[in-house]
Design a protein around this motif. Structure first.
Motif, PDB file in Angstrom:
ATOM      1  N   ASP A  62      39.089  14.957  10.677  1.00  0.00           N
ATOM      2  CA  ASP A  62      39.766  14.430  11.923  1.00  0.00           C
ATOM      3  C   ASP A  62      39.686  12.654  11.641  1.00  0.00           C
ATOM      4  O   ASP A  62      39.202  11.929  12.427  1.00  0.00           O
ATOM      5  CB  ASP A  62      39.375  14.555  13.244  1.00  0.00           C
ATOM      6  CG  ASP A  62      39.978  14.194  14.204  1.00  0.00           C
ATOM      7  OD1 ASP A  62      41.284  13.892  14.042  1.00  0.00           O
ATOM      8  OD2 ASP A  62      39.397  13.800  15.472  1.00  0.00           O
ATOM      9  N   GLY A  63      40.171  12.285  10.391  1.00  0.00           N
ATOM     10  CA  GLY A  63      40.368  10.869  10.113  1.00  0.00           C
ATOM     11  C   GLY A  63      39.064  10.337   9.480  1.00  0.00           C
ATOM     12  O   GLY A  63      39.184   9.341   9.012  1.00  0.00           O
ATOM     13  N   ILE A  64      38.142  11.178   9.118  1.00  0.00           N
ATOM     14  CA  ILE A  64      36.619  10.737   8.226  1.00  0.00           C
ATOM     15  C   ILE A  64      36.914  11.362   7.144  1.00  0.00           C
ATOM     16  O   ILE A  64      37.041  12.483   6.983  1.00  0.00           O
ATOM     17  CB  ILE A  64      35.458  10.993   9.274  1.00  0.00           C
ATOM     18  CG1 ILE A  64      35.474  10.367  10.558  1.00  0.00           C
ATOM     19  CG2 ILE A  64      34.206  10.724   8.351  1.00  0.00           C
ATOM     20  CD1 ILE A  64      34.446  11.004  11.508  1.00  0.00           C
ATOM     21  N   ALA A  65      36.759  10.620   5.973  1.00  0.00           N
ATOM     22  CA  ALA A  65      36.484  11.200   4.731  1.00  0.00           C
ATOM     23  C   ALA A  65      35.179  11.383   4.187  1.00  0.00           C
ATOM     24  O   ALA A  65      34.635  10.206   4.144  1.00  0.00           O
ATOM     25  CB  ALA A  65      37.442  10.355   3.823  1.00  0.00           C
ATOM     26  N   TRP A  66      34.527  12.607   4.265  1.00  0.00           N
ATOM     27  CA  TRP A  66      32.973  12.410   3.717  1.00  0.00           C
ATOM     28  C   TRP A  66      33.162  12.662   2.391  1.00  0.00           C
ATOM     29  O   TRP A  66      33.408  13.683   1.819  1.00  0.00           O
ATOM     30  CB  TRP A  66      32.423  13.728   4.600  1.00  0.00           C
ATOM     31  CG  TRP A  66      32.562  13.698   5.821  1.00  0.00           C
ATOM     32  CD1 TRP A  66      33.418  14.334   6.867  1.00  0.00           C
ATOM     33  CD2 TRP A  66      31.422  13.026   7.006  1.00  0.00           C
ATOM     34  NE1 TRP A  66      33.063  14.176   8.223  1.00  0.00           N
ATOM     35  CE2 TRP A  66      31.804  13.231   8.339  1.00  0.00           C
ATOM     36  CE3 TRP A  66      30.308  12.712   6.719  1.00  0.00           C
ATOM     37  CZ2 TRP A  66      31.306  12.958   9.314  1.00  0.00           C
ATOM     38  CZ3 TRP A  66      29.662  11.958   7.858  1.00  0.00           C
ATOM     39  CH2 TRP A  66      29.898  12.283   8.957  1.00  0.00           C
TER      40      TRP A  66
ATOM     41  N   ARG B 166      25.087  10.811  14.070  1.00  0.00           N
ATOM     42  CA  ARG B 166      25.153   9.561  14.390  1.00  0.00           C
ATOM     43  C   ARG B 166      26.197   8.603  13.421  1.00  0.00           C
ATOM     44  O   ARG B 166      27.179   8.010  13.976  1.00  0.00           O
ATOM     45  CB  ARG B 166      23.806   8.892  14.165  1.00  0.00           C
ATOM     46  CG  ARG B 166      23.930   7.175  14.341  1.00  0.00           C
ATOM     47  CD  ARG B 166      24.063   6.789  15.661  1.00  0.00           C
ATOM     48  NE  ARG B 166      24.104   5.692  15.780  1.00  0.00           N
ATOM     49  CZ  ARG B 166      25.365   4.786  16.280  1.00  0.00           C
ATOM     50  NH1 ARG B 166      26.351   5.296  16.635  1.00  0.00           N
ATOM     51  NH2 ARG B 166      25.558   3.285  16.173  1.00  0.00           N
ATOM     52  N   THR B 167      26.267   9.244  12.541  1.00  0.00           N
ATOM     53  CA  THR B 167      27.372   8.683  11.483  1.00  0.00           C
ATOM     54  C   THR B 167      28.746   8.961  11.842  1.00  0.00           C
ATOM     55  O   THR B 167      29.723   7.938  12.169  1.00  0.00           O
ATOM     56  CB  THR B 167      27.112   9.112   9.968  1.00  0.00           C
ATOM     57  OG1 THR B 167      25.931   8.776   9.688  1.00  0.00           O
ATOM     58  CG2 THR B 167      28.231   8.433   8.978  1.00  0.00           C
ATOM     59  N   ARG B 168      29.072  10.162  12.570  1.00  0.00           N
ATOM     60  CA  ARG B 168      30.298  10.574  12.907  1.00  0.00           C
ATOM     61  C   ARG B 168      30.713   9.730  14.381  1.00  0.00           C
ATOM     62  O   ARG B 168      31.854   9.189  14.269  1.00  0.00           O
ATOM     63  CB  ARG B 168      30.175  11.918  13.273  1.00  0.00           C
ATOM     64  CG  ARG B 168      31.576  12.441  13.817  1.00  0.00           C
ATOM     65  CD  ARG B 168      31.806  13.784  14.149  1.00  0.00           C
ATOM     66  NE  ARG B 168      31.648  14.875  13.012  1.00  0.00           N
ATOM     67  CZ  ARG B 168      30.486  15.610  12.800  1.00  0.00           C
ATOM     68  NH1 ARG B 168      29.446  15.415  13.468  1.00  0.00           N
ATOM     69  NH2 ARG B 168      30.502  16.281  11.706  1.00  0.00           N
ATOM     70  N   GLU B 169      29.673   9.387  15.213  1.00  0.00           N
ATOM     71  CA  GLU B 169      29.746   8.558  16.283  1.00  0.00           C
ATOM     72  C   GLU B 169      30.212   7.160  15.854  1.00  0.00           C
ATOM     73  O   GLU B 169      31.157   6.543  16.405  1.00  0.00           O
ATOM     74  CB  GLU B 169      28.548   8.484  17.236  1.00  0.00           C
ATOM     75  CG  GLU B 169      27.983   9.778  17.661  1.00  0.00           C
ATOM     76  CD  GLU B 169      26.716   9.786  18.432  1.00  0.00           C
ATOM     77  OE1 GLU B 169      26.090   8.602  18.424  1.00  0.00           O
ATOM     78  OE2 GLU B 169      26.164  10.715  18.764  1.00  0.00           O
ATOM     79  N   LEU B 170      29.667   6.540  14.930  1.00  0.00           N
ATOM     80  CA  LEU B 170      30.085   5.255  14.259  1.00  0.00           C
ATOM     81  C   LEU B 170      31.361   5.294  13.805  1.00  0.00           C
ATOM     82  O   LEU B 170      32.129   4.299  14.024  1.00  0.00           O
ATOM     83  CB  LEU B 170      28.891   4.904  13.197  1.00  0.00           C
ATOM     84  CG  LEU B 170      29.187   3.398  12.678  1.00  0.00           C
ATOM     85  CD1 LEU B 170      29.406   2.351  14.068  1.00  0.00           C
ATOM     86  CD2 LEU B 170      28.021   3.021  11.881  1.00  0.00           C
ATOM     87  N   ALA B 171      31.734   6.051  12.950  1.00  0.00           N
ATOM     88  CA  ALA B 171      32.993   6.477  12.238  1.00  0.00           C
ATOM     89  C   ALA B 171      34.259   6.381  13.676  1.00  0.00           C
ATOM     90  O   ALA B 171      35.328   5.831  13.452  1.00  0.00           O
ATOM     91  CB  ALA B 171      33.179   7.673  11.601  1.00  0.00           C
ATOM     92  N   ARG B 172      33.933   7.211  14.626  1.00  0.00           N
ATOM     93  CA  ARG B 172      34.846   7.474  15.802  1.00  0.00           C
ATOM     94  C   ARG B 172      35.049   6.132  16.295  1.00  0.00           C
ATOM     95  O   ARG B 172      36.204   5.759  16.672  1.00  0.00           O
ATOM     96  CB  ARG B 172      34.211   8.273  16.745  1.00  0.00           C
ATOM     97  CG  ARG B 172      34.236   9.909  16.065  1.00  0.00           C
ATOM     98  CD  ARG B 172      35.318  10.534  16.287  1.00  0.00           C
ATOM     99  NE  ARG B 172      35.128  11.854  15.975  1.00  0.00           N
ATOM    100  CZ  ARG B 172      35.978  12.229  14.658  1.00  0.00           C
ATOM    101  NH1 ARG B 172      36.662  11.516  13.999  1.00  0.00           N
ATOM    102  NH2 ARG B 172      35.768  13.679  14.408  1.00  0.00           N
TER     103      ARG B 172
ATOM    104  N   ILE C 247      31.182   3.353   5.440  1.00  0.00           N
ATOM    105  CA  ILE C 247      29.837   3.650   5.880  1.00  0.00           C
ATOM    106  C   ILE C 247      28.997   4.464   4.604  1.00  0.00           C
ATOM    107  O   ILE C 247      29.466   5.308   4.212  1.00  0.00           O
ATOM    108  CB  ILE C 247      29.774   4.419   7.334  1.00  0.00           C
ATOM    109  CG1 ILE C 247      30.744   4.049   8.177  1.00  0.00           C
ATOM    110  CG2 ILE C 247      28.348   4.810   7.651  1.00  0.00           C
ATOM    111  CD1 ILE C 247      30.585   4.971   9.473  1.00  0.00           C
ATOM    112  N   ALA C 248      27.789   3.939   4.536  1.00  0.00           N
ATOM    113  CA  ALA C 248      26.880   4.419   3.609  1.00  0.00           C
ATOM    114  C   ALA C 248      26.047   5.321   4.436  1.00  0.00           C
ATOM    115  O   ALA C 248      25.254   4.867   5.371  1.00  0.00           O
ATOM    116  CB  ALA C 248      26.208   3.698   2.674  1.00  0.00           C
TER     117      ALA C 248
END
Length: 279
Positions: A18-22, A201-207, A111-112
């Motif tokens: 959903d918009g984030i590339a891991w 937490r990383t997902r929250e920041l990405a959102r 984001i790292a």
């Protein structure tokens, strides 16, 4: 969440959510030490995702219990012993291209997510990312001194820019390790959280980043990196130019709606919430 294996190979995994590339460095048996094959794949991934609409925020992490253990010493030194200078130069340039040349000026937020061991050469792509979140118990270190080599590949530059002169000298000269809490306290990462909270937490920041106007966000992050090396007069001129560029690229309408919501409708309170353009 979907997983793809398109222009890359077995050393790098990419999942779209959903918009984030891991983006995961995938050599867990070697603590994700970066060898020439991984670097070649990472360069392809970085280039491909820069124009892939499925990637709104680029998150870099490592498989297993490590972010990355730096360079693969065997493949970078022993395997290339006696190789022509052109081979060594090519290997170095591929690593540099993705680890900092591309990531530092990436057109999308980066984001790292430091989940574990982060040593030596891994400092460069971590610092090149716009933001960094670490597990509290992640282990960081500049161990090059113990191998009789210098922290090259801009590791030294990345370290001194983030943790300061005295701290950079101390950890470079001693080779001692430190954890995620210390990394956050020194400014190497933005924050440290328990490992079980790291991905959330990383997902929250990405959102949060996905919710911003992307033209403005891109201009703001690049401007922050550029003005650091400018004097005040040049900085002012540069920032006005970047503002004009952002407005030209579509920020004006979003700004107008945000101003209306704040000044007229009283539905937006900066500092308490961020403006969401609901069309």
């Amino acid at each position: 969440m979907t997983s793809h294996n398109e222009p890359w190979g077995e050393n790098v995994l990419v999942e779209f959510d959903d918009g984030i590339a891991w983006v995961t460095m995938n050599r867990p048996e070697k603590r994700n030490a970066m060898n020439p094959a991984l670097n070649e794949e990472m360069l392809r991934v970085v280039n491909a995702l820069a124009t892939d609409d499925r990637c709104g925020v680029f998150v870099l992490t490592g498989a297993g219990e490590s972010f990355a253990a730096g360079m693969d010493l065997k493949e970078y030194f022993r395997v290339t012993d006696g190789a022509p200078d052109t081979v060594l130069l090519s290997v170095r340039r591929i690593a540099e291209e993705w680890q900092w040349r591309r990531l530092r000026d990436y057109p999308k937020p980066t984001i790292a997510m430091v989940n574990g061991w982060c040593f030596g050469g891994a400092f460069t792509p971590m610092v090149a990312c716009d933001l960094a979140i670490a597990a509290q118990d992640a282990v960081f270190g500049l161990s090059e001194i113990n191998w009789g080599i210098l922290p090259a590949g801009n590791v030294t530059k990345a370290t001194i820019e983030t943790i300061g002169y005295r701290n950079a000298l101390y950890y470079t000269m001693t080779g001692e390790t430190f954890d995620g809490r210390k990394a956050a306290a020194m400014g190497l990462v933005n924050e440290a959280v328990p490992l079980e909270r790291l991905r959330d937490r990383t997902r929250e920041l990405a959102r949060t980043l996905l919710g911003k106007n992307q033209a403005v966000l891109r201009g703001a992050k690049l401007a922050m990196k550029r003005v650091k090396y400018m004097d005040w007069e040049v900085s002012a001129d540069y920032l006005y130019a970047k503002l004009g560029e952002a407005l030209h690229l579509g920020a004006a309408e979003n700004r107008g709606k945000a101003m209306k919501a704040f000044l007229d409708d009283k539905t937006f309170r900066p500092g308490v919430e961020h403006f969401q353009d609901t069309k």
